[in-house]
Design a protein around this motif. Structure first.
Motif, PDB file in Angstrom:
ATOM      1  N   PHE A   1       0.833  -1.208   0.000  1.00 48.19           N
ATOM      2  CA  PHE A   1       0.000   0.000   0.000  1.00 48.19           C
ATOM      3  C   PHE A   1       0.871   1.263   0.000  1.00 48.19           C
ATOM      4  CE2 PHE A   1      -1.634   3.278   2.934  1.00 48.19           C
ATOM      5  CZ  PHE A   1      -2.702   3.754   2.196  1.00 48.19           C
ATOM      6  N   TYR A   2       1.895   1.268   0.855  1.00 47.17           N
ATOM      7  CA  TYR A   2       2.763   2.438   0.973  1.00 47.17           C
ATOM      8  C   TYR A   2       3.489   2.707  -0.346  1.00 47.17           C
ATOM      9  CZ  TYR A   2       6.291   5.608   2.909  1.00 47.17           C
ATOM     10  OH  TYR A   2       7.083   6.698   3.165  1.00 47.17           O
ATOM     11  N   LYS A   3       3.934   1.645  -0.997  1.00 46.48           N
ATOM     12  CA  LYS A   3       4.675   1.793  -2.258  1.00 46.48           C
ATOM     13  C   LYS A   3       3.793   2.405  -3.339  1.00 46.48           C
ATOM     14  CE  LYS A   3       7.542  -0.787  -5.523  1.00 46.48           C
ATOM     15  NZ  LYS A   3       8.112  -2.120  -5.860  1.00 46.48           N
ATOM     16  N   LYS A   4       2.511   1.972  -3.382  1.00 49.43           N
ATOM     17  CA  LYS A   4       1.607   2.508  -4.399  1.00 49.43           C
ATOM     18  C   LYS A   4       1.273   3.977  -4.132  1.00 49.43           C
ATOM     19  CE  LYS A   4      -0.491  -1.669  -6.182  1.00 49.43           C
ATOM     20  NZ  LYS A   4      -1.733  -2.303  -6.659  1.00 49.43           N
ATOM     21  N   GLN A   5       1.221   4.338  -2.847  1.00 51.85           N
ATOM     22  CA  GLN A   5       0.870   5.709  -2.502  1.00 51.85           C
ATOM     23  C   GLN A   5       2.051   6.670  -2.618  1.00 51.85           C
ATOM     24  OE1 GLN A   5      -2.367   6.949  -1.447  1.00 51.85           O
ATOM     25  NE2 GLN A   5      -2.775   5.056  -2.550  1.00 51.85           N
ATOM     26  N   ASN A   6       3.259   6.182  -2.402  1.00 47.51           N
ATOM     27  CA  ASN A   6       4.438   7.051  -2.322  1.00 47.51           C
ATOM     28  C   ASN A   6       5.489   6.803  -3.392  1.00 47.51           C
ATOM     29  OD1 ASN A   6       4.032   8.519   0.455  1.00 47.51           O
ATOM     30  ND2 ASN A   6       3.521   6.366   0.823  1.00 47.51           N
ATOM     31  N   ASN A   7       5.265   5.797  -4.247  1.00 47.07           N
ATOM     32  CA  ASN A   7       6.187   5.482  -5.348  1.00 47.07           C
ATOM     33  C   ASN A   7       7.553   4.988  -4.883  1.00 47.07           C
ATOM     34  OD1 ASN A   7       4.340   6.254  -7.496  1.00 47.07           O
ATOM     35  ND2 ASN A   7       4.699   8.369  -6.827  1.00 47.07           N
ATOM     36  N   HIS A   8       7.628   4.554  -3.632  1.00 41.90           N
ATOM     37  CA  HIS A   8       8.849   3.902  -3.141  1.00 41.90           C
ATOM     38  C   HIS A   8       8.490   3.117  -1.890  1.00 41.90           C
ATOM     39  CE1 HIS A   8       9.430   6.780   0.214  1.00 41.90           C
ATOM     40  NE2 HIS A   8       9.011   7.699  -0.659  1.00 41.90           N
ATOM     41  N   GLU A   9       9.364   2.181  -1.522  1.00 41.68           N
ATOM     42  CA  GLU A   9       9.069   1.322  -0.372  1.00 41.68           C
ATOM     43  C   GLU A   9       9.348   2.046   0.939  1.00 41.68           C
ATOM     44  OE1 GLU A   9      11.254  -2.268  -0.846  1.00 41.68           O
ATOM     45  OE2 GLU A   9       9.940  -3.049  -2.433  1.00 41.68           O
ATOM     46  N   MET A  10       8.805   1.478   2.021  1.00 43.57           N
ATOM     47  CA  MET A  10       9.056   2.034   3.354  1.00 43.57           C
ATOM     48  C   MET A  10      10.528   1.861   3.726  1.00 43.57           C
ATOM     49  SD  MET A  10       5.842   0.913   5.793  1.00 43.57           S
ATOM     50  CE  MET A  10       6.096  -0.850   5.556  1.00 43.57           C
ATOM     51  N   SER A  11      11.011   2.770   4.550  1.00 44.55           N
ATOM     52  CA  SER A  11      12.349   2.627   5.092  1.00 44.55           C
ATOM     53  C   SER A  11      12.327   1.550   6.192  1.00 44.55           C
ATOM     54  CB  SER A  11      12.842   3.941   5.688  1.00 44.55           C
ATOM     55  OG  SER A  11      12.051   4.290   6.825  1.00 44.55           O
ATOM     56  N   GLU A  12      13.499   1.096   6.599  1.00 45.73           N
ATOM     57  CA  GLU A  12      13.576   0.096   7.661  1.00 45.73           C
ATOM     58  C   GLU A  12      12.931   0.620   8.952  1.00 45.73           C
ATOM     59  OE1 GLU A  12      16.962  -2.530  10.080  1.00 45.73           O
ATOM     60  OE2 GLU A  12      17.528  -1.330   8.330  1.00 45.73           O
ATOM     61  N   GLU A  13      13.144   1.906   9.253  1.00 47.17           N
ATOM     62  CA  GLU A  13      12.568   2.510  10.459  1.00 47.17           C
ATOM     63  C   GLU A  13      11.042   2.511  10.402  1.00 47.17           C
ATOM     64  OE1 GLU A  13      12.632   6.772  12.921  1.00 47.17           O
ATOM     65  OE2 GLU A  13      13.685   6.568  11.006  1.00 47.17           O
ATOM     66  N   GLN A  14      10.477   2.865   9.228  1.00 47.04           N
ATOM     67  CA  GLN A  14       9.025   2.880   9.069  1.00 47.04           C
ATOM     68  C   GLN A  14       8.447   1.469   9.160  1.00 47.04           C
ATOM     69  OE1 GLN A  14       9.171   4.918   5.296  1.00 47.04           O
ATOM     70  NE2 GLN A  14       8.220   6.787   6.166  1.00 47.04           N
ATOM     71  N   GLU A  15       9.155   0.488   8.565  1.00 52.89           N
ATOM     72  CA  GLU A  15       8.685  -0.898   8.616  1.00 52.89           C
ATOM     73  C   GLU A  15       8.660  -1.422  10.051  1.00 52.89           C
ATOM     74  OE1 GLU A  15       9.992  -5.205   6.758  1.00 52.89           O
ATOM     75  OE2 GLU A  15      10.257  -3.386   5.523  1.00 52.89           O
ATOM     76  N   ASN A  16       9.697  -1.089  10.811  1.00 52.27           N
ATOM     77  CA  ASN A  16       9.732  -1.508  12.218  1.00 52.27           C
ATOM     78  C   ASN A  16       8.608  -0.850  13.023  1.00 52.27           C
ATOM     79  OD1 ASN A  16      11.977  -3.165  11.855  1.00 52.27           O
ATOM     80  ND2 ASN A  16      13.441  -1.532  12.359  1.00 52.27           N
ATOM     81  N   LEU A  17       8.296   0.416  12.709  1.00 52.09           N
ATOM     82  CA  LEU A  17       7.216   1.130  13.396  1.00 52.09           C
ATOM     83  C   LEU A  17       5.878   0.453  13.119  1.00 52.09           C
ATOM     84  CD1 LEU A  17       6.182   3.618  14.996  1.00 52.09           C
ATOM     85  CD2 LEU A  17       6.039   4.836  12.817  1.00 52.09           C
ATOM     86  N   ILE A  18       5.606   0.115  11.855  1.00 50.05           N
ATOM     87  CA  ILE A  18       4.357  -0.548  11.490  1.00 50.05           C
ATOM     88  C   ILE A  18       4.261  -1.923  12.131  1.00 50.05           C
ATOM     89  CG2 ILE A  18       3.078  -1.568   9.554  1.00 50.05           C
ATOM     90  CD1 ILE A  18       2.814   1.472   9.819  1.00 50.05           C
ATOM     91  N   ARG A  19       5.376  -2.668  12.112  1.00 46.95           N
ATOM     92  CA  ARG A  19       5.383  -4.002  12.714  1.00 46.95           C
ATOM     93  C   ARG A  19       5.025  -3.912  14.205  1.00 46.95           C
ATOM     94  NH1 ARG A  19       9.688  -5.546  10.777  1.00 46.95           N
ATOM     95  NH2 ARG A  19       8.937  -7.011   9.191  1.00 46.95           N
ATOM     96  N   GLY A  20       5.598  -2.895  14.885  1.00 46.74           N
ATOM     97  CA  GLY A  20       5.321  -2.725  16.312  1.00 46.74           C
ATOM     98  C   GLY A  20       3.855  -2.383  16.563  1.00 46.74           C
ATOM     99  N   ILE A  21       3.278  -1.534  15.717  1.00 46.02           N
ATOM    100  CA  ILE A  21       1.860  -1.164  15.869  1.00 46.02           C
ATOM    101  C   ILE A  21       0.960  -2.378  15.684  1.00 46.02           C
ATOM    102  CG2 ILE A  21      -0.025   0.161  14.822  1.00 46.02           C
ATOM    103  CD1 ILE A  21       2.064   2.349  14.204  1.00 46.02           C
ATOM    104  N   ILE A  22       1.247  -3.181  14.641  1.00 45.07           N
ATOM    105  CA  ILE A  22       0.435  -4.365  14.359  1.00 45.07           C
ATOM    106  C   ILE A  22       0.540  -5.365  15.506  1.00 45.07           C
ATOM    107  CG2 ILE A  22       0.215  -6.386  12.843  1.00 45.07           C
ATOM    108  CD1 ILE A  22       1.014  -4.478  10.525  1.00 45.07           C
ATOM    109  N   GLU A  23       1.733  -5.572  16.024  1.00 40.30           N
ATOM    110  CA  GLU A  23       1.909  -6.511  17.138  1.00 40.30           C
ATOM    111  C   GLU A  23       1.163  -6.040  18.375  1.00 40.30           C
ATOM    112  OE1 GLU A  23       6.114  -6.849  17.554  1.00 40.30           O
ATOM    113  OE2 GLU A  23       6.355  -8.183  15.811  1.00 40.30           O
ATOM    114  N   THR A  24       1.167  -4.728  18.622  1.00 40.88           N
ATOM    115  CA  THR A  24       0.435  -4.180  19.779  1.00 40.88           C
ATOM    116  C   THR A  24      -1.060  -4.418  19.625  1.00 40.88           C
ATOM    117  OG1 THR A  24       2.110  -2.465  20.105  1.00 40.88           O
ATOM    118  CG2 THR A  24      -0.058  -2.078  21.091  1.00 40.88           C
ATOM    119  N   ILE A  25      -1.586  -4.223  18.400  1.00 42.34           N
ATOM    120  CA  ILE A  25      -3.017  -4.448  18.142  1.00 42.34           C
ATOM    121  C   ILE A  25      -3.359  -5.920  18.375  1.00 42.34           C
ATOM    122  CG2 ILE A  25      -4.799  -4.456  16.343  1.00 42.34           C
ATOM    123  CD1 ILE A  25      -3.367  -1.984  15.169  1.00 42.34           C
TER     124      ILE A  25
END
Length: 377
Positions: free
Chosen positions: A348-372
């Motif tokens: 989703f992020y790649k389609k919206q921003n024309n590039h992939e998430m950074s490692e920092e952003q990926e870790n942030l999303i992973r942490g949010i999903i795990e918390t949920i």
């Protein structure tokens, strides 16, 4: 005889959840000062006194104070209801207030309401027409086909006995053809609410309300005075003012505008996050109401909170970059059932921003999903 033309106060209005009541109190105080300097004989307020048919208490209190001040100065005041007002509520106590020189338009009863004044040059007839729709007009003109606003207003005026040898003024709250509109105004689909200016040929001056930008329609004497404050970012370049109209003998009218200075202006800035921050460090008017458009390709985390340190009254934060210009849509594909939520979000992020998430952003999303997920166990 001299008059001040006002309209569209929209008392009680909120913009992006920011209450404007303090700004409105400030600008009405400034208008009172202008009245004391100009010494008009009367004030026209051409509709949309309030922003809602049932206004908040502080808006009613502010209008009460304004009218009381005008009455204490013995200024004749003429007020009509607009499309944002309740005609019934606004007309409450109108007959009592007339004794103090405050003329509030009554609910439309098929006739143009008339108040006549007199000076050294004779009579000045002031006709008051509150905002009306075709359905409000039809019951009074059953023999006339009224399907549009123009049909209705034309029927009212053509069935009014107007002495064109005298000086005649009309207060009206409608959309006149060729008027310049902005985002904060309501307009009917298909132009059904548009009215031709030639309807008003029998009037020496038409004090219009409804459109927020000060402007004349066709000729100098058919005028919108505009709002006293900016009520949307589409108005950011408007020069707000009051209109002063002076009548001498029939056909001799002078018109001028006096600028108004708001408590807080409404402005727009565009640039990268760092550029906007640097401007904010030097901006002496950083407490203005702001729309900020960031050009950064990556969204700034908690951007509005960070910018609010420099611009406390940000109303809108938007982005103008490859993602927003592409305006790509994202839909879940069957293949998404076989990959992790982090990978779906990355797609989703790649389609919206024309590039992939950074490692920092990926870790942030992973942490949010795990918390949920932990919360759902």
């Amino acid at each position: 005889m001299k008059f001040m033309h006002l309209s569209d106060l929209h008392l009680g209005k909120k913009i992006n959840n920011f209450p404007m009541i303090k700004d409105q109190e400030y600008i009405l105080s400034q208008i009172i000062d202008l009245i004391k300097n100009e010494k008009p004989d009367g004030v026209f307020i051409a509709g949309d006194i309030y922003d809602k048919p049932l206004p908040p208490a502080e808006a009613v209190s502010l209008m009460d104070s304004f009218l009381t001040e005008l009455s204490s100065m013995e200024i004749q005041t003429f007020v009509i209801s607009g499309n944002h007002d309740s005609a019934e509520r606004l007309s409450f106590g109108s007959r009592i207030m007339e004794a103090k020189g405050i003329f509030l338009s009554r609910v439309f009863d098929g006739c143009l309401e008339l108040i006549s004044l007199e000076d050294n040059y004779g009579k000045i007839n002031i006709y008051m027409l509150p905002f009306v729709k075709p359905l409000n007009i039809r019951p009074f003109f059953e023999d006339i086909e009224i399907s549009t606003y123009e049909d209705g207003i034309r029927a009212i005026i053509e069935n009014t006995d107007i002495d064109t040898k005298q000086r005649n003024i009309l207060l009206c709250h409608q959309f006149i053809l060729n008027g310049q509109v902005c985002e904060s105004e309501e307009k009917s689909i298909g132009g059904i609410d548009e009215i031709s200016a030639d309807i008003f040929d029998n009037f020496d001056y038409v004090a219009l309300g409804h459109l927020h930008g000060p402007q004349r329609i066709g000729k100098e004497t058919i005028r919108y005075c505009g709002t006293p404050l900016k009520y949307s970012f589409s108005e950011k370049n408007h020069k707000k003012s009051v209109t002063i109209v002076e009548f001498l003998e029939k056909g001799n009218i002078t018109i001028k505008t006096i600028p108004l200075v708001p408590l807080k202006d409404m402005r727009e800035l565009k640039g990268s996050f760092d550029e906007i921050v640097e401007i904010g460090k030097k901006d002496n008017n950083s407490d203005d109401y702001m729309r900020i458009i960031l050009t950064d390709e990556e969204e700034i985390i908690e951007g509005i909170s960070k910018l609010r340190y420099y611009y406390p009254n940000i109303m809108k934060l938007e982005y103008d970059n490859k993602r927003t210009r592409a305006n790509q849509a994202f839909t879940l594909e069957p293949s998404h059932n076989k990959i992790s939520p982090v990978e779906i979000f990355n797609d989703f992020y790649k389609k919206q921003n024309n590039h992939e998430m950074s490692e920092e952003q990926e870790n942030l999303i992973r942490g949010i999903i795990e918390t949920i997920w932990e919360g759902e166990k």
